[in-house]
Write a protein that holds these residues in place. Sequence first.
Motif, PDB file in Angstrom:
ATOM      1  N   ILE A 160      36.557  28.527  39.494  1.00 44.78           N
ATOM      2  CA  ILE A 160      37.518  29.530  39.027  1.00 44.78           C
ATOM      3  C   ILE A 160      38.928  29.142  39.451  1.00 44.78           C
ATOM      4  CG2 ILE A 160      38.306  31.914  39.392  1.00 44.78           C
ATOM      5  CD1 ILE A 160      35.251  32.640  39.661  1.00 44.78           C
ATOM      6  N   THR A 161      39.059  28.746  40.709  1.00 43.64           N
ATOM      7  CA  THR A 161      40.375  28.387  41.223  1.00 43.64           C
ATOM      8  C   THR A 161      40.905  27.130  40.554  1.00 43.64           C
ATOM      9  OG1 THR A 161      39.743  29.435  43.320  1.00 43.64           O
ATOM     10  CG2 THR A 161      41.700  28.038  43.345  1.00 43.64           C
ATOM     11  N   ALA A 162      40.029  26.171  40.279  1.00 42.34           N
ATOM     12  CA  ALA A 162      40.455  24.963  39.567  1.00 42.34           C
ATOM     13  C   ALA A 162      40.969  25.312  38.176  1.00 42.34           C
ATOM     14  CB  ALA A 162      39.306  23.959  39.482  1.00 42.34           C
ATOM     15  N   TYR A 163      40.277  26.209  37.483  1.00 43.12           N
ATOM     16  CA  TYR A 163      40.739  26.644  36.163  1.00 43.12           C
ATOM     17  C   TYR A 163      42.086  27.372  36.265  1.00 43.12           C
ATOM     18  CZ  TYR A 163      36.484  25.514  33.552  1.00 43.12           C
ATOM     19  OH  TYR A 163      35.457  24.864  32.927  1.00 43.12           O
ATOM     20  N   LEU A 164      42.244  28.204  37.294  1.00 42.93           N
ATOM     21  CA  LEU A 164      43.509  28.927  37.471  1.00 42.93           C
ATOM     22  C   LEU A 164      44.663  27.965  37.718  1.00 42.93           C
ATOM     23  CD1 LEU A 164      42.372  31.930  39.697  1.00 42.93           C
ATOM     24  CD2 LEU A 164      43.126  32.013  37.316  1.00 42.93           C
ATOM     25  N   ILE A 165      44.429  26.953  38.548  1.00 45.58           N
ATOM     26  CA  ILE A 165      45.476  25.969  38.836  1.00 45.58           C
ATOM     27  C   ILE A 165      45.844  25.211  37.563  1.00 45.58           C
ATOM     28  CG2 ILE A 165      45.975  23.814  40.063  1.00 45.58           C
ATOM     29  CD1 ILE A 165      44.263  24.988  42.386  1.00 45.58           C
TER      30      ILE A 165
ATOM     31  N   GLY B  52      42.220  23.631  30.401  1.00 45.94           N
ATOM     32  CA  GLY B  52      40.906  24.184  30.717  1.00 45.94           C
ATOM     33  C   GLY B  52      39.775  23.275  30.261  1.00 45.94           C
ATOM     34  N   ALA B  53      39.949  22.663  29.101  1.00 43.83           N
ATOM     35  CA  ALA B  53      38.931  21.730  28.594  1.00 43.83           C
ATOM     36  C   ALA B  53      38.811  20.515  29.512  1.00 43.83           C
ATOM     37  CB  ALA B  53      39.272  21.293  27.174  1.00 43.83           C
ATOM     38  N   TRP B  54      39.938  20.049  30.061  1.00 47.39           N
ATOM     39  CA  TRP B  54      39.886  18.915  30.983  1.00 47.39           C
ATOM     40  C   TRP B  54      39.155  19.283  32.271  1.00 47.39           C
ATOM     41  CZ3 TRP B  54      40.100  14.088  29.960  1.00 47.39           C
ATOM     42  CH2 TRP B  54      40.842  13.627  28.882  1.00 47.39           C
ATOM     43  N   VAL B  55      39.362  20.498  32.751  1.00 44.37           N
ATOM     44  CA  VAL B  55      38.631  20.941  33.949  1.00 44.37           C
ATOM     45  C   VAL B  55      37.143  20.970  33.650  1.00 44.37           C
ATOM     46  CG1 VAL B  55      38.243  22.879  35.532  1.00 44.37           C
ATOM     47  CG2 VAL B  55      40.580  22.234  34.902  1.00 44.37           C
ATOM     48  N   ASN B  56      36.766  21.512  32.512  1.00 45.81           N
ATOM     49  CA  ASN B  56      35.363  21.568  32.124  1.00 45.81           C
ATOM     50  C   ASN B  56      34.775  20.166  31.984  1.00 45.81           C
ATOM     51  OD1 ASN B  56      33.125  23.282  31.352  1.00 45.81           O
ATOM     52  ND2 ASN B  56      33.331  22.335  29.341  1.00 45.81           N
ATOM     53  N   THR B  57      35.527  19.265  31.380  1.00 45.85           N
ATOM     54  CA  THR B  57      35.072  17.880  31.233  1.00 45.85           C
ATOM     55  C   THR B  57      34.889  17.229  32.600  1.00 45.85           C
ATOM     56  OG1 THR B  57      36.166  17.703  29.097  1.00 45.85           O
ATOM     57  CG2 THR B  57      35.675  15.630  30.232  1.00 45.85           C
TER      58      THR B  57
ATOM     59  N   GLY C 263      36.582  37.331  42.471  1.00 49.10           N
ATOM     60  CA  GLY C 263      37.318  38.144  41.516  1.00 49.10           C
ATOM     61  C   GLY C 263      37.679  39.520  42.054  1.00 49.10           C
ATOM     62  N   ALA C 264      36.894  40.025  42.993  1.00 49.41           N
ATOM     63  CA  ALA C 264      37.142  41.358  43.539  1.00 49.41           C
ATOM     64  C   ALA C 264      38.248  41.359  44.596  1.00 49.41           C
ATOM     65  CB  ALA C 264      35.859  41.914  44.151  1.00 49.41           C
ATOM     66  N   LEU C 265      38.504  40.196  45.192  1.00 49.51           N
ATOM     67  CA  LEU C 265      39.516  40.119  46.243  1.00 49.51           C
ATOM     68  C   LEU C 265      40.901  39.902  45.652  1.00 49.51           C
ATOM     69  CD1 LEU C 265      37.587  37.839  48.752  1.00 49.51           C
ATOM     70  CD2 LEU C 265      38.020  40.291  48.966  1.00 49.51           C
ATOM     71  N   SER C 266      41.873  40.433  46.331  1.00 48.14           N
ATOM     72  CA  SER C 266      43.267  40.185  45.971  1.00 48.14           C
ATOM     73  C   SER C 266      43.786  39.164  46.981  1.00 48.14           C
ATOM     74  CB  SER C 266      44.064  41.489  46.053  1.00 48.14           C
ATOM     75  OG  SER C 266      45.421  41.226  45.778  1.00 48.14           O
ATOM     76  N   TRP C 267      43.972  37.940  46.536  1.00 43.47           N
ATOM     77  CA  TRP C 267      44.324  36.849  47.446  1.00 43.47           C
ATOM     78  C   TRP C 267      45.815  36.838  47.728  1.00 43.47           C
ATOM     79  CZ3 TRP C 267      40.589  34.344  49.864  1.00 43.47           C
ATOM     80  CH2 TRP C 267      39.302  34.407  49.304  1.00 43.47           C
ATOM     81  N   ARG C 268      46.166  36.627  48.995  1.00 44.91           N
ATOM     82  CA  ARG C 268      47.565  36.492  49.390  1.00 44.91           C
ATOM     83  C   ARG C 268      47.996  35.033  49.415  1.00 44.91           C
ATOM     84  NH1 ARG C 268      47.926  39.577  54.862  1.00 44.91           N
ATOM     85  NH2 ARG C 268      45.816  38.808  55.026  1.00 44.91           N
ATOM     86  N   SER C 269      47.049  34.124  49.409  1.00 43.51           N
ATOM     87  CA  SER C 269      47.385  32.703  49.485  1.00 43.51           C
ATOM     88  C   SER C 269      47.526  32.123  48.086  1.00 43.51           C
ATOM     89  CB  SER C 269      46.299  31.936  50.241  1.00 43.51           C
ATOM     90  OG  SER C 269      45.099  31.936  49.505  1.00 43.51           O
ATOM     91  N   ALA C 270      48.228  31.014  48.023  1.00 46.69           N
ATOM     92  CA  ALA C 270      48.354  30.283  46.767  1.00 46.69           C
ATOM     93  C   ALA C 270      47.021  29.613  46.438  1.00 46.69           C
ATOM     94  CB  ALA C 270      49.463  29.244  46.885  1.00 46.69           C
TER      95      ALA C 270
ATOM     96  N   GLY D  44      26.135  27.929  47.196  1.00 49.03           N
ATOM     97  CA  GLY D  44      26.477  28.550  45.925  1.00 49.03           C
ATOM     98  C   GLY D  44      27.635  29.524  46.030  1.00 49.03           C
ATOM     99  N   LEU D  45      27.784  30.167  47.181  1.00 48.21           N
ATOM    100  CA  LEU D  45      28.887  31.111  47.370  1.00 48.21           C
ATOM    101  C   LEU D  45      30.252  30.486  47.106  1.00 48.21           C
ATOM    102  CD1 LEU D  45      27.725  32.933  50.635  1.00 48.21           C
ATOM    103  CD2 LEU D  45      27.800  33.897  48.318  1.00 48.21           C
ATOM    104  N   PHE D  46      30.332  29.154  47.227  1.00 49.42           N
ATOM    105  CA  PHE D  46      31.613  28.469  47.066  1.00 49.42           C
ATOM    106  C   PHE D  46      31.765  27.759  45.723  1.00 49.42           C
ATOM    107  CE2 PHE D  46      30.394  28.581  51.553  1.00 49.42           C
ATOM    108  CZ  PHE D  46      31.394  29.421  52.017  1.00 49.42           C
ATOM    109  N   VAL D  47      30.699  27.673  44.944  1.00 49.13           N
ATOM    110  CA  VAL D  47      30.747  26.940  43.677  1.00 49.13           C
ATOM    111  C   VAL D  47      31.636  27.650  42.653  1.00 49.13           C
ATOM    112  CG1 VAL D  47      29.392  26.119  41.708  1.00 49.13           C
ATOM    113  CG2 VAL D  47      28.552  25.750  44.039  1.00 49.13           C
TER     114      VAL D  47
END
Length: 188
Positions: A101-106, A120-125, A50-57, A93-96
Amino acid sequence: MLAAAGVGLCLGGLELLVIAFTEERHQPGAVAWVLAALSAGSAAGGLANGALSWRSAARPRLAVICAALAVALAAAGLAPNVYALGAAATVAGLFVAPALITAYLIADEAAAPDARTRAGAWVNTAVNAGSSGGAALVGVLLGRLPLSLCFALVAVPALVCAAVTFRGSDRPDPVTGRTEGGGAGQPS
């Protein structure tokens, strides 16, 4: 959703593997510490993400995150003791959280405005279903295969998700019509 299910599979399986690992070394009380290390790593990864500003998609970034998770999980199977397993769990854990988060954003980006909550509910499911499936699969494998091989097998869903997500990043998005490119992406 595929990536979320894959991460869930990995996590569900990992929890049983941690129990088996600590029991094999006659240190069942270490389970809580190893799983706490996984959670701490995930929290740190989520905060950093969350702290990084990503340049990639998001899609190619998710592929890289899932691949890193797979490597960390497979390496955890080589841990010689519970301390090393705790360190490996922290790294995994660093990648979990970043993967989820990225899956929810997509999902949010791909869904129509009136369908974002459902997406979002489908991602959670998918995460929860994957977790259940991972626990069931590892439950069947434990005792039949060496523990280190079980760790490697738990990494496979994340690796598959990385490959599928990376390949899919070059296809046009069905909603926007844009392609996201295949670059791994760097934080700025």
